[in-house]
Design a protein around this motif. Structure first.
Motif, PDB file in Angstrom:
ATOM      1  N   VAL A   1       0.795  -1.312   0.100  1.00  0.00           N
ATOM      2  CA  VAL A   1      -0.120  -0.085  -0.007  1.00  0.00           C
ATOM      3  C   VAL A   1       1.005   1.211   0.076  1.00  0.00           C
ATOM      4  N   ASN A   2       0.830   2.046  -1.085  1.00  0.00           N
ATOM      5  CA  ASN A   2       1.596   3.166  -0.959  1.00  0.00           C
ATOM      6  C   ASN A   2       3.110   3.039  -0.920  1.00  0.00           C
ATOM      7  N   SER A   3       3.581   2.016  -1.699  1.00  0.00           N
ATOM      8  CA  SER A   3       5.115   1.487  -1.641  1.00  0.00           C
ATOM      9  C   SER A   3       5.269   0.825  -0.020  1.00  0.00           C
ATOM     10  N   LYS A   4       4.417   0.776   0.633  1.00  0.00           N
ATOM     11  CA  LYS A   4       4.852  -0.036   1.901  1.00  0.00           C
ATOM     12  C   LYS A   4       4.253  -1.500   1.835  1.00  0.00           C
ATOM     13  N   ASP A   5       4.959  -2.476   2.341  1.00  0.00           N
ATOM     14  CA  ASP A   5       4.645  -3.717   2.407  1.00  0.00           C
ATOM     15  C   ASP A   5       4.023  -4.097   3.547  1.00  0.00           C
ATOM     16  N   VAL A   6       2.586  -4.156   3.675  1.00  0.00           N
ATOM     17  CA  VAL A   6       1.720  -4.608   4.825  1.00  0.00           C
ATOM     18  C   VAL A   6       1.342  -6.003   4.992  1.00  0.00           C
ATOM     19  N   THR A   7       2.077  -6.778   4.182  1.00  0.00           N
ATOM     20  CA  THR A   7       1.798  -8.371   4.160  1.00  0.00           C
ATOM     21  C   THR A   7       1.790  -8.893   5.567  1.00  0.00           C
ATOM     22  N   ASN A   8       2.912  -8.697   6.231  1.00  0.00           N
ATOM     23  CA  ASN A   8       3.266  -9.152   7.507  1.00  0.00           C
ATOM     24  C   ASN A   8       2.193  -8.577   8.734  1.00  0.00           C
ATOM     25  N   ASN A   9       1.861  -7.490   8.520  1.00  0.00           N
ATOM     26  CA  ASN A   9       0.787  -6.668   9.550  1.00  0.00           C
ATOM     27  C   ASN A   9      -0.466  -7.302   9.473  1.00  0.00           C
ATOM     28  N   ILE A  10      -0.922  -8.024   8.262  1.00  0.00           N
ATOM     29  CA  ILE A  10      -2.247  -8.515   8.203  1.00  0.00           C
ATOM     30  C   ILE A  10      -2.123  -9.996   7.979  1.00  0.00           C
ATOM     31  N   ARG A  11      -1.336 -10.703   7.906  1.00  0.00           N
ATOM     32  CA  ARG A  11      -0.949 -12.127   7.332  1.00  0.00           C
ATOM     33  C   ARG A  11      -1.908 -12.969   8.482  1.00  0.00           C
ATOM     34  N   ARG A  12      -1.621 -12.787   9.656  1.00  0.00           N
ATOM     35  CA  ARG A  12      -2.408 -13.592  10.736  1.00  0.00           C
ATOM     36  C   ARG A  12      -3.651 -13.345  10.880  1.00  0.00           C
ATOM     37  N   TYR A  13      -4.144 -11.974  10.534  1.00  0.00           N
ATOM     38  CA  TYR A  13      -5.739 -11.777  10.576  1.00  0.00           C
ATOM     39  C   TYR A  13      -6.389 -12.103   9.168  1.00  0.00           C
ATOM     40  N   LEU A  14      -5.702 -12.599   8.349  1.00  0.00           N
ATOM     41  CA  LEU A  14      -6.256 -12.464   6.970  1.00  0.00           C
ATOM     42  C   LEU A  14      -7.250 -13.624   7.079  1.00  0.00           C
ATOM     43  N   ILE A  15      -8.470 -13.530   6.361  1.00  0.00           N
ATOM     44  CA  ILE A  15      -9.893 -14.422   6.283  1.00  0.00           C
ATOM     45  C   ILE A  15      -9.649 -14.809   4.954  1.00  0.00           C
ATOM     46  N   SER A  16      -9.727 -13.767   4.037  1.00  0.00           N
ATOM     47  CA  SER A  16      -9.641 -14.152   2.553  1.00  0.00           C
ATOM     48  C   SER A  16      -9.075 -12.941   1.613  1.00  0.00           C
ATOM     49  N   ILE A  17      -8.783 -13.127   0.355  1.00  0.00           N
ATOM     50  CA  ILE A  17      -8.461 -12.120  -0.659  1.00  0.00           C
ATOM     51  C   ILE A  17      -9.279 -12.338  -1.620  1.00  0.00           C
ATOM     52  N   SER A  18      -9.908 -11.519  -2.291  1.00  0.00           N
ATOM     53  CA  SER A  18     -10.669 -11.919  -3.553  1.00  0.00           C
ATOM     54  C   SER A  18     -10.331 -10.574  -4.549  1.00  0.00           C
TER      55      SER A  18
END
Length: 81
Positions: A10-27
């Motif tokens: 998001v805006n050149s910042k990797d946010v993957t690890n911030n949400i990985r454990r809370y992820l339910i789904s991506i569509s």
């Protein structure tokens, strides 16, 4: 063995690890050329919503997990997808 994997910027910042454990789904819906694409990320925790002009980049695919030494030797070569 393959495992689903993703990356979100998001805006050149990797946010993957911030949400990985809370992820339910991506569509992701790739609409026709004149229609906007649609991205839905469902999480089990509250996060700040992106602003209207934020740039969001999403990569999805599979992570290959190697279980044997022969597979590791074969996969040590560069593979182009």
């Amino acid at each position: 063995m393959v495992t689903p994997n993703f990356r979100i910027i998001v805006n050149s910042k990797d946010v993957t690890n911030n949400i990985r454990r809370y992820l339910i789904s991506i569509s992701v819906t790739d609409n026709e050329k004149d229609e906007a694409d649609e991205l839905v990320i469902s999480v089990s925790k509250k996060f700040k919503r992106p602003s209207y002009k934020d740039e969001i980049k999403v990569w999805s695919g599979y992570l290959l997990l190697l279980a044997c030494s022969l597979c590791k030797q074969l996969m040590s070569k560069t593979i182009k997808c």
